[in-house]
Write a protein that holds these residues in place. Structure first.
Motif, PDB file in Angstrom:
ATOM      1  N   GLN A 288       0.824  -1.204   0.000  1.00  6.40           N
ATOM      2  CA  GLN A 288       0.000   0.000   0.000  1.00  6.40           C
ATOM      3  C   GLN A 288       0.862   1.259   0.000  1.00  6.40           C
ATOM      4  O   GLN A 288       0.592   2.219  -0.736  1.00  6.40           O
ATOM      5  N   ALA A 289       1.906   1.266   0.833  1.00  6.58           N
ATOM      6  CA  ALA A 289       2.806   2.422   0.858  1.00  6.58           C
ATOM      7  C   ALA A 289       3.474   2.621  -0.501  1.00  6.58           C
ATOM      8  O   ALA A 289       3.672   3.760  -0.948  1.00  6.58           O
ATOM      9  N   LEU A 290       3.817   1.528  -1.172  1.00  6.69           N
ATOM     10  CA  LEU A 290       4.449   1.619  -2.488  1.00  6.69           C
ATOM     11  C   LEU A 290       3.490   2.207  -3.520  1.00  6.69           C
ATOM     12  O   LEU A 290       3.933   2.869  -4.461  1.00  6.69           O
ATOM     13  N   GLU A 291       2.177   1.978  -3.355  1.00  5.73           N
ATOM     14  CA  GLU A 291       1.217   2.642  -4.239  1.00  5.73           C
ATOM     15  C   GLU A 291       1.320   4.156  -4.088  1.00  5.73           C
ATOM     16  O   GLU A 291       1.304   4.904  -5.071  1.00  5.73           O
ATOM     17  N   GLY A 292       1.383   4.612  -2.839  1.00  2.00           N
ATOM     18  CA  GLY A 292       1.510   6.041  -2.610  1.00  2.00           C
ATOM     19  C   GLY A 292       2.808   6.588  -3.161  1.00  2.00           C
ATOM     20  O   GLY A 292       2.848   7.666  -3.770  1.00  2.00           O
ATOM     21  N   LEU A 293       3.907   5.848  -2.973  1.00  3.47           N
ATOM     22  CA  LEU A 293       5.203   6.280  -3.502  1.00  3.47           C
ATOM     23  C   LEU A 293       5.180   6.362  -5.024  1.00  3.47           C
ATOM     24  O   LEU A 293       5.698   7.320  -5.613  1.00  3.47           O
ATOM     25  N   ALA A 294       4.596   5.355  -5.663  1.00  2.00           N
ATOM     26  CA  ALA A 294       4.554   5.350  -7.126  1.00  2.00           C
ATOM     27  C   ALA A 294       3.810   6.576  -7.650  1.00  2.00           C
ATOM     28  O   ALA A 294       4.245   7.224  -8.615  1.00  2.00           O
ATOM     29  N   TYR A 295       2.700   6.894  -7.033  1.00  2.00           N
ATOM     30  CA  TYR A 295       1.914   8.067  -7.442  1.00  2.00           C
ATOM     31  C   TYR A 295       2.734   9.347  -7.278  1.00  2.00           C
ATOM     32  O   TYR A 295       2.776  10.203  -8.178  1.00  2.00           O
ATOM     33  N   ALA A 296       3.398   9.501  -6.120  1.00  2.00           N
ATOM     34  CA  ALA A 296       4.176  10.718  -5.872  1.00  2.00           C
ATOM     35  C   ALA A 296       5.369  10.805  -6.816  1.00  2.00           C
ATOM     36  O   ALA A 296       5.685  11.886  -7.334  1.00  2.00           O
ATOM     37  N   HIS A 297       6.051   9.694  -7.040  1.00  3.35           N
ATOM     38  CA  HIS A 297       7.206   9.712  -7.942  1.00  3.35           C
ATOM     39  C   HIS A 297       6.778  10.098  -9.356  1.00  3.35           C
ATOM     40  O   HIS A 297       7.493  10.825 -10.055  1.00  3.35           O
ATOM     41  N   ASP A 298       5.618   9.605  -9.793  1.00  5.49           N
ATOM     42  CA  ASP A 298       5.115  10.001 -11.112  1.00  5.49           C
ATOM     43  C   ASP A 298       4.859  11.504 -11.181  1.00  5.49           C
ATOM     44  O   ASP A 298       4.946  12.111 -12.250  1.00  5.49           O
ATOM     45  N   ALA A 299       4.534  12.101 -10.013  1.00 10.73           N
ATOM     46  CA  ALA A 299       4.311  13.547  -9.959  1.00 10.73           C
ATOM     47  C   ALA A 299       5.607  14.322  -9.754  1.00 10.73           C
ATOM     48  O   ALA A 299       5.580  15.561  -9.637  1.00 10.73           O
ATOM     49  N   GLY A 300       6.740  13.628  -9.673  1.00 12.49           N
ATOM     50  CA  GLY A 300       8.035  14.288  -9.527  1.00 12.49           C
ATOM     51  C   GLY A 300       8.414  14.627  -8.108  1.00 12.49           C
ATOM     52  O   GLY A 300       9.305  15.457  -7.883  1.00 12.49           O
ATOM     53  N   ARG A 304      12.294  11.147   0.643  1.00  9.97           N
ATOM     54  CA  ARG A 304      13.649  11.263   1.165  1.00  9.97           C
ATOM     55  C   ARG A 304      13.776  11.032   2.675  1.00  9.97           C
ATOM     56  O   ARG A 304      14.889  11.005   3.195  1.00  9.97           O
ATOM     57  N   ASP A 305      12.678  10.846   3.384  1.00 15.14           N
ATOM     58  CA  ASP A 305      12.780  10.653   4.829  1.00 15.14           C
ATOM     59  C   ASP A 305      11.835   9.538   5.286  1.00 15.14           C
ATOM     60  O   ASP A 305      11.240   9.612   6.347  1.00 15.14           O
ATOM     61  N   MET A 306      11.721   8.487   4.466  1.00 14.47           N
ATOM     62  CA  MET A 306      10.831   7.384   4.800  1.00 14.47           C
ATOM     63  C   MET A 306      11.332   6.639   6.030  1.00 14.47           C
ATOM     64  O   MET A 306      12.516   6.324   6.145  1.00 14.47           O
ATOM     65  N   SER A 307      10.410   6.342   6.950  1.00 17.01           N
ATOM     66  CA  SER A 307      10.728   5.551   8.132  1.00 17.01           C
ATOM     67  C   SER A 307       9.416   5.067   8.730  1.00 17.01           C
ATOM     68  O   SER A 307       8.339   5.578   8.374  1.00 17.01           O
ATOM     69  N   PRO A 308       9.444   4.093   9.643  1.00 14.38           N
ATOM     70  CA  PRO A 308       8.197   3.673  10.298  1.00 14.38           C
ATOM     71  C   PRO A 308       7.490   4.810  11.023  1.00 14.38           C
ATOM     72  O   PRO A 308       6.285   4.744  11.242  1.00 14.38           O
ATOM     73  N   HIS A 309       8.240   5.872  11.369  1.00 13.94           N
ATOM     74  CA  HIS A 309       7.647   7.006  12.070  1.00 13.94           C
ATOM     75  C   HIS A 309       6.661   7.769  11.191  1.00 13.94           C
ATOM     76  O   HIS A 309       5.671   8.310  11.686  1.00 13.94           O
ATOM     77  N   ASN A 310       6.936   7.843   9.868  1.00 13.42           N
ATOM     78  CA  ASN A 310       6.015   8.560   8.999  1.00 13.42           C
ATOM     79  C   ASN A 310       5.291   7.654   8.012  1.00 13.42           C
ATOM     80  O   ASN A 310       4.778   8.127   6.995  1.00 13.42           O
ATOM     81  N   LEU A 311       5.258   6.350   8.304  1.00 12.50           N
ATOM     82  CA  LEU A 311       4.311   5.453   7.663  1.00 12.50           C
ATOM     83  C   LEU A 311       3.104   5.367   8.592  1.00 12.50           C
ATOM     84  O   LEU A 311       3.153   4.701   9.631  1.00 12.50           O
ATOM     85  N   LEU A 312       2.055   6.059   8.237  1.00 15.12           N
ATOM     86  CA  LEU A 312       0.901   6.208   9.116  1.00 15.12           C
ATOM     87  C   LEU A 312      -0.188   5.209   8.744  1.00 15.12           C
ATOM     88  O   LEU A 312      -0.223   4.685   7.617  1.00 15.12           O
ATOM     89  N   LEU A 313      -1.096   4.973   9.684  1.00 15.48           N
ATOM     90  CA  LEU A 313      -2.129   3.968   9.482  1.00 15.48           C
ATOM     91  C   LEU A 313      -3.508   4.585   9.659  1.00 15.48           C
ATOM     92  O   LEU A 313      -3.845   5.117  10.725  1.00 15.48           O
ATOM     93  N   GLY A 314      -4.293   4.541   8.590  1.00 16.54           N
ATOM     94  CA  GLY A 314      -5.659   5.005   8.635  1.00 16.54           C
ATOM     95  C   GLY A 314      -6.611   3.826   8.655  1.00 16.54           C
ATOM     96  O   GLY A 314      -6.208   2.666   8.782  1.00 16.54           O
ATOM     97  N   GLY A 315      -7.889   4.099   8.487  1.00 12.43           N
ATOM     98  CA  GLY A 315      -8.879   3.034   8.533  1.00 12.43           C
ATOM     99  C   GLY A 315      -9.186   2.625   9.950  1.00 12.43           C
ATOM    100  O   GLY A 315      -8.768   3.258  10.913  1.00 12.43           O
ATOM    101  N   ALA A 316      -9.925   1.536  10.071  1.00 18.26           N
ATOM    102  CA  ALA A 316     -10.333   1.071  11.393  1.00 18.26           C
ATOM    103  C   ALA A 316     -10.251  -0.440  11.444  1.00 18.26           C
ATOM    104  O   ALA A 316     -10.146  -1.119  10.421  1.00 18.26           O
ATOM    105  N   GLY A 317     -10.290  -0.985  12.653  1.00 19.12           N
ATOM    106  CA  GLY A 317     -10.290  -2.430  12.829  1.00 19.12           C
ATOM    107  C   GLY A 317      -8.918  -3.037  12.679  1.00 19.12           C
ATOM    108  O   GLY A 317      -7.888  -2.387  12.880  1.00 19.12           O
ATOM    109  N   ASP A 318      -8.903  -4.322  12.275  1.00 21.14           N
ATOM    110  CA  ASP A 318      -7.655  -5.071  12.197  1.00 21.14           C
ATOM    111  C   ASP A 318      -6.998  -5.000  10.826  1.00 21.14           C
ATOM    112  O   ASP A 318      -6.021  -5.712  10.571  1.00 21.14           O
ATOM    113  N   ALA A 319      -7.513  -4.194   9.917  1.00 19.45           N
ATOM    114  CA  ALA A 319      -6.928  -4.082   8.583  1.00 19.45           C
ATOM    115  C   ALA A 319      -6.669  -2.616   8.260  1.00 19.45           C
ATOM    116  O   ALA A 319      -7.325  -2.020   7.402  1.00 19.45           O
TER     117      ALA A 319
END
Length: 471
Positions: A288-300, A304-319
């Motif tokens: 899922q994170a790679l989907e976001g990266l692919a979209y941003a990279h296509d936009a140029g 540059r500062d990827m880490s578990p600290h800024n991989l955030l989790l939305g949604g609800a429940g166990d997924a």
């Protein structure tokens, strides 16, 4: 013309003979092929180490430190940073080494090559000799180099955030985007600032309110440049990117409102899962994170500062749904000259998730650094360890420059071999990885999940393309 720092070769033979820097960057000098400037590998430079010293440049400031080399680095004829004869390179790199701020006309000698430092200041640049704290109006010269806030005011970022919210409520124009918000609690804190959960008093809307503290004087040009770069981030609209809503600057502080992700960050989520994640869950979130990266990279845009600290989790429940946060902010902050200079043992980004190419080519990063960092996040989620070990006291720059990532099955032999091969390939440092894009890495991980019967509809669906004009 902006402030510039130029290294001019005044003795020795190097091509080119001049290196000019007009934005924030770092340079590793030595005989290794990945150094720039690279010293000749000949008898006149046999006293120069492969990775000899570091230049940290934020025009007009420049700082140097030796990496604990056997023969030291010479500044104006004075030797700095030499390790003791009985010390190994590892021991020398771990020893505390002072850093030196360089001035116009200073000379650096490595072997038979001498560089002279030239610092150019624009004729209309205002003096920074007297700076007042933007909050308490006390003079801060000598306390914080080029800082807008005094040490006392910077000490409590919560107080700064409350000050901004209270001032916005009083009707101040430059704080209009956060007018009507109330701070609820702190969500996280880092070296550059803090983030808080805030709720709008009328609408009930929840946002993450971030305050970012410049480490160097935020001139009007630097502020404008940074906020202009932030606009590229605001344009990103994708289900796997935490949306940035508004941004601004007041009283020496940048502030942002962003999408609130109730699931917290990946590192917090791992704690709730017992310290690490299972293969299906970790790989699903990485895809899922790679989907976001692919979209941003296509936009140029590069994070540059990827880490578990800024991989955030939305949604609800166990997924939960992975959402990449703080897109491009670290790069824009550095390039605007607002991050100051590093100190011994520190570097831009979080060392566990920084690739060698990012250390060597700090200024001109490519999407490849995001792929490496995302793979290291997946590595961490599966093993609770960084790809590299960072021994206490050892310079993290040299760890990255001189050691290879540890194969993931050496951390945990129970990780499926095919998945391990994908992660190890994405973390290759000696040559270009087989994965050239986020989409390619995502495809490989999806295929491995499919072989294990673990594909879920939220991961296996075709990539979503979102119109830039939305939101």
């Amino acid at each position: 013309m902006p402030a510039t720092v130029t290294l001019r070769v005044v003795r020795g033979r190097l091509e080119p003979g001049e290196y000019e820097f007009d934005t924030r960057t770092t340079c590793v000098l030595g005989r290794a092929g990945d150094c720039s400037p690279r010293l000749p590998d000949d008898e006149r430079h046999n006293t120069v180490s492969r990775h000899h010293c570091l230049l940290d440049i934020n025009p007009p400031a420049i700082r140097i430190r030796d990496f604990g080399s056997l023969n030291g680095t010479f500044v104006n004829g004075r030797k700095i940073g030499q390790r003791a004869a009985h010390q190994t390179p590892r021991e020398g790199a771990a020893a505390p080494v002072p850093e030196y701020d360089l001035a116009d006309g200073d000379e650096i000698r490595l072997g038979d090559t001498v560089f002279r430092v030239h610092i150019h200041l624009p004729a209309n640049q205002p003096t920074l000799s007297v700076i007042l704290c933007a909050k308490c109006h006390r003079e801060v010269s000598g306390e914080l180099t080029g800082g807008y806030l005094c040490a006392d005011c910077r000490a409590d970022s919560g107080d700064i955030a409350r000050h901004l919210v209270d001032t916005a409520r009083a009707g101040r124009r430059e704080l209009a985007p956060i007018r009507g918000y109330q701070l609820l609690r702190e969500l996280g804190r880092g070296g550059m600032g803090s983030v808080y959960l805030a709720r709008h008093e009328d609408t009930g809307r929840l946002v993450a309110l971030k305050v970012l503290l410049p480490q160097a004087a935020a001139s009007s040009k630097a502020r404008a440049r940074f906020l202009r770069e932030v606009e590229f981030t605001r344009a990103l609209r994708h289900p796997n990117i935490a949306a940035l809503h508004d941004s601004g600057f007041a009283d020496g502080v940048f502030y942002f409102t962003a999408e609130y992700c109730a699931g917290g960050s990946l590192d917090q989520f791992m704690l709730h899962r017992g310290g690490r994640l299972g293969v299906p869950e970790a790989t699903r979130l990485a895809c899922q994170a790679l989907e976001g990266l692919a979209y941003a990279h296509d936009a140029g845009v590069v994070h540059r500062d990827m880490s578990p600290h800024n991989l955030l989790l939305g949604g609800a429940g166990d997924a939960p749904i992975a959402k990449v946060g703080d897109f491009g902010l670290a790069k824009a902050f550095d390039q605007a000259g607002l991050s100051g200079l590093t100190r011994t043992g520190t570097l831009a980004g979080k060392p566990g998730y920084v690739s060698r190419r990012q250390v060597i080519n700090f200024r001109d990063v490519t999407p490849a650094v995001d792929l490496w960092a995302l793979a290291s996040c997946l590595y961490y989620a599966l093993t609770a360890s960084y790809p590299r070990d960072f021994p206490y006291g050892r310079d993290p720059w040299l760890v990255i420059l001189q050691t290879e990532p540890m194969p993931i099955r050496m951390r945990d032999p129970n990780i499926p071999a095919a998945l391990a091969a994908i992660v190890d390939e994405a973390l290759r440092e000696d040559a270009a990885s087989d994965f050239r894009t986020a989409e390619e890495l995502r495809g490989a991980l999806l295929a491995e999940l499919a072989r294990g019967g673990q594909v879920s509809p939220t991961v296996g669906a075709p990539r979503l393309v979102v119109d830039d004009r939305q939101g």
